[in-house]
Design a protein around this motif. Structure first.
Motif, PDB file in Angstrom:
ATOM      1  N   LEU A 133       0.826  -1.206   0.000  1.00  0.00           N
ATOM      2  CA  LEU A 133       0.000   0.000   0.000  1.00  0.00           C
ATOM      3  C   LEU A 133       0.863   1.260   0.000  1.00  0.00           C
ATOM      4  O   LEU A 133       2.030   1.234   0.401  1.00  0.00           O
ATOM      5  CB  LEU A 133      -0.924   0.024   1.225  1.00  0.00           C
ATOM      6  CG  LEU A 133      -1.880  -1.159   1.393  1.00  0.00           C
ATOM      7  CD1 LEU A 133      -2.705  -0.985   2.658  1.00  0.00           C
ATOM      8  CD2 LEU A 133      -2.781  -1.332   0.176  1.00  0.00           C
ATOM      9  N   PHE A 137      -2.392   5.983   1.828  1.00  0.00           N
ATOM     10  CA  PHE A 137      -3.509   5.121   2.210  1.00  0.00           C
ATOM     11  C   PHE A 137      -3.271   4.471   3.574  1.00  0.00           C
ATOM     12  O   PHE A 137      -4.198   4.282   4.364  1.00  0.00           O
ATOM     13  CB  PHE A 137      -3.726   4.052   1.140  1.00  0.00           C
ATOM     14  CG  PHE A 137      -4.972   3.241   1.339  1.00  0.00           C
ATOM     15  CD1 PHE A 137      -6.165   3.838   1.715  1.00  0.00           C
ATOM     16  CD2 PHE A 137      -4.967   1.863   1.147  1.00  0.00           C
ATOM     17  CE1 PHE A 137      -7.316   3.096   1.904  1.00  0.00           C
ATOM     18  CE2 PHE A 137      -6.110   1.114   1.331  1.00  0.00           C
ATOM     19  CZ  PHE A 137      -7.283   1.728   1.708  1.00  0.00           C
ATOM     20  N   SER A 180     -11.298   4.263   1.614  1.00  0.00           N
ATOM     21  CA  SER A 180     -10.898   2.969   1.054  1.00  0.00           C
ATOM     22  C   SER A 180     -11.551   2.738  -0.294  1.00  0.00           C
ATOM     23  O   SER A 180     -10.919   2.209  -1.231  1.00  0.00           O
ATOM     24  CB  SER A 180     -11.276   1.840   2.024  1.00  0.00           C
ATOM     25  OG  SER A 180     -10.611   1.999   3.261  1.00  0.00           O
ATOM     26  N   GLU A 183      -9.631   4.623  -2.878  1.00  0.00           N
ATOM     27  CA  GLU A 183      -8.232   4.257  -3.114  1.00  0.00           C
ATOM     28  C   GLU A 183      -8.069   3.674  -4.517  1.00  0.00           C
ATOM     29  O   GLU A 183      -8.754   2.723  -4.904  1.00  0.00           O
ATOM     30  CB  GLU A 183      -7.755   3.253  -2.071  1.00  0.00           C
ATOM     31  CG  GLU A 183      -6.403   2.627  -2.357  1.00  0.00           C
ATOM     32  CD  GLU A 183      -5.257   3.635  -2.359  1.00  0.00           C
ATOM     33  OE1 GLU A 183      -4.174   3.269  -2.837  1.00  0.00           O
ATOM     34  OE2 GLU A 183      -5.444   4.770  -1.895  1.00  0.00           O
ATOM     35  N   PHE A 186      -5.757  -0.150  -4.582  1.00  0.00           N
ATOM     36  CA  PHE A 186      -6.180  -0.945  -3.426  1.00  0.00           C
ATOM     37  C   PHE A 186      -5.679  -2.384  -3.591  1.00  0.00           C
ATOM     38  O   PHE A 186      -5.944  -3.038  -4.597  1.00  0.00           O
ATOM     39  CB  PHE A 186      -7.709  -0.935  -3.319  1.00  0.00           C
ATOM     40  CG  PHE A 186      -8.233  -1.652  -2.103  1.00  0.00           C
ATOM     41  CD1 PHE A 186      -8.399  -0.985  -0.907  1.00  0.00           C
ATOM     42  CD2 PHE A 186      -8.546  -3.004  -2.158  1.00  0.00           C
ATOM     43  CE1 PHE A 186      -8.887  -1.631   0.224  1.00  0.00           C
ATOM     44  CE2 PHE A 186      -9.034  -3.664  -1.041  1.00  0.00           C
ATOM     45  CZ  PHE A 186      -9.206  -2.975   0.149  1.00  0.00           C
ATOM     46  N   THR A 308       1.952   9.558  -5.463  1.00  0.00           N
ATOM     47  CA  THR A 308       0.867   8.654  -5.086  1.00  0.00           C
ATOM     48  C   THR A 308      -0.469   9.261  -5.499  1.00  0.00           C
ATOM     49  O   THR A 308      -0.790  10.387  -5.100  1.00  0.00           O
ATOM     50  CB  THR A 308       0.867   8.424  -3.565  1.00  0.00           C
ATOM     51  OG1 THR A 308       2.132   7.885  -3.189  1.00  0.00           O
ATOM     52  CG2 THR A 308      -0.239   7.458  -3.168  1.00  0.00           C
ATOM     53  N   VAL A 310      -4.134  10.188  -5.198  1.00  0.00           N
ATOM     54  CA  VAL A 310      -5.143  10.286  -4.149  1.00  0.00           C
ATOM     55  C   VAL A 310      -6.388  10.914  -4.762  1.00  0.00           C
ATOM     56  O   VAL A 310      -6.342  12.043  -5.245  1.00  0.00           O
ATOM     57  CB  VAL A 310      -4.652  11.135  -2.959  1.00  0.00           C
ATOM     58  CG1 VAL A 310      -5.727  11.243  -1.886  1.00  0.00           C
ATOM     59  CG2 VAL A 310      -3.386  10.523  -2.356  1.00  0.00           C
ATOM     60  N   GLN A 314     -11.195  10.061  -1.714  1.00  0.00           N
ATOM     61  CA  GLN A 314     -10.331   9.787  -0.566  1.00  0.00           C
ATOM     62  C   GLN A 314     -10.152  11.023   0.307  1.00  0.00           C
ATOM     63  O   GLN A 314     -10.181  10.932   1.538  1.00  0.00           O
ATOM     64  CB  GLN A 314      -8.964   9.295  -1.044  1.00  0.00           C
ATOM     65  CG  GLN A 314      -8.906   7.810  -1.330  1.00  0.00           C
ATOM     66  CD  GLN A 314      -7.498   7.369  -1.627  1.00  0.00           C
ATOM     67  OE1 GLN A 314      -6.933   7.724  -2.656  1.00  0.00           O
ATOM     68  NE2 GLN A 314      -6.917   6.600  -0.737  1.00  0.00           N
TER      69      GLN A 314
END
Length: 400
Positions: A133, A137, A180, A183, A186, A308, A310, A314
């Motif tokens: 992950l 997250f 979640s 994400e 995931f 990353t 996002v 989220q």
């Protein structure tokens, strides 16, 4: 007659001023100016910097540097902490608190070892999660730790079940669930490892609370590390001996670098030292707000360093979780009180420094805009994002 004369002579002797040697040094009697103390903001910023550095450092080593041995890395941290706490106990006063702890072999086996077991499991699960992950997250999932601690407190009989309190923390769970669903990358196995780490950590915290409920076992974080690090190092070392060390080579270690591993362990240990000073110089309110600020900064750092993705969903879910966390930690009345104080301080700051306040507002708006745009960019302009990443030379993929 003679007695009257003696009285007169005596009183006359007393009345004559005679030099008397001073009993106190006048220079030493003057109060010395107080030693300049560091501002609490120094301890806050140091703790945030070290805590964030440990997480980013571990992610770099385990994922981007391809050192796929999280249990070994945890063992190395604990071994280093064991050595350092033993040295500090013999050369400094930082661990003098251990002298008030009535530690016996029976207490060590019945209390320290079980707590150390859950500590080891939480560390192992937490480090394994970095393989699957993103840091952003992971921090979002960690927002559920207070909920897990509350449930563990009820499950172990430390407090009666309170549905009102459960309702107060429900916003945290709802926010993390929304985050979640939002994400993009995931990975279910990583999700399970992180949830497992949170559960183990919650049980450990409740067991520590039960141990510390007696005045005989009051320990600050550094003294706790002094007792827990050796048993955790042995447990993790045995686990790594069977699961990771047989497939490890010296090439794996040299690929990361001995100095890198040493620096990683040093930063992790300095984090424990900084916690001791932070607790002594600030309040529980500051600790709570610092934790929220640190999580937000880590999410932003993950987006900036490793790009990353996002999503907006989220951000929305994580905002709900953070709001629920602050409400649960402080309560409605305290929030109103502190909000009023902040509003008055902000108004006074605006009256005395209107230009600076305007710059602060503009800067916050600009940062918020770029964070929001960065979150949506992978979804509405993936080709442009790829071109920007290519122009930056892959940013920091694989290295700091």
């Amino acid at each position: 007659m003679s007695s009257d004369g003696e009285k007169v002579r005596t009183s006359g002797e007393v009345s004559r001023p005679e030099p008397v040697l001073p009993t106190v040094n006048p220079a030493a009697d003057k109060s010395e100016p107080p030693k300049a103390a560091l501002h609490p903001a120094f301890y806050v910023s140091t703790w945030i910097a070290l805590s964030s550095s440990v997480i980013l450092f571990n992610k770099h080593i385990l994922d981007y540097a391809q050192f796929r041995y999280p249990i070994f890395l945890t063992t190395w941290h604990l071994l280093f902490a064991t050595i350092m706490t033993q040295l500090l106990a013999r050369t400094t006063t930082l661990l003098d608190g251990r002298k008030t702890v009535k530690m016996t072999g029976r207490v060590y086996l019945r209390a320290i070892v079980p707590i150390g077991l859950f500590f080891s499991l939480s560390l192992i699960c937490g480090n394994v999660t970095y393989l699957y992950l993103s840091v952003a997250f992971i921090q979002m999932l960690k927002a559920t730790t207070p909920v897990a601690v509350l449930l563990a407190t009820w499950g172990l009989g430390m407090a009666p079940v309170n549905l009102k309190v459960l309702l107060n923390v429900s916003a945290i769970v709802v926010g993390v669930i929304i985050a979640s669903f939002g994400e993009i990358k995931f990975v279910f196995i990583g999700f399970l490892f992180q949830i497992g780490g949170i559960i183990f950590e919650a049980v450990r915290l409740v067991m520590v609370q039960r141990l510390l409920s007696s005045s005989e076992f009051k320990m600050d974080p550094l003294v706790s590390l002094y007792y827990f690090a050796p048993v955790c190092a042995v447990m993790n070392g045995i686990t790594a001996l069977f699961l990771e060390i047989p497939r490890m080579t010296m090439g794996d270690i040299y690929n990361v670098g001995l100095l890198t591993l040493l620096a990683n362990a040093m930063v992790a240990f300095m984090l424990n030292v900084s916690v001791v000073f932070l607790i002594g110089k600030t309040s529980s309110l500051v600790m709570t707000l610092c934790g929220v600020l640190k999580d937000i900064l880590l999410v932003a750092a993950s987006m900036a360093i490793w790009h990353t993705p996002v999503s907006g969903l989220q951000f929305f879910g994580y905002s709900i979780a953070l709001g629920g966390l602050v409400y649960y930690k402080l309560g409605g009345e305290k929030i109103k009180e502190y909000t009023g104080q902040v509003h008055r301080s902000w108004a006074e700051y605006g009256n005395t420094n209107p230009g600076q306040r305007r710059l602060v507002i503009i800067g916050a708006v600009v940062i918020g805009f770029f964070l929001f745009a960065g979150a949506l960019a992978p979804s509405y302009a993936p080709d442009s994002v790829d071109r920007v990443r290519g122009a930056l030379g892959g940013a920091t993929a694989g290295r700091f």
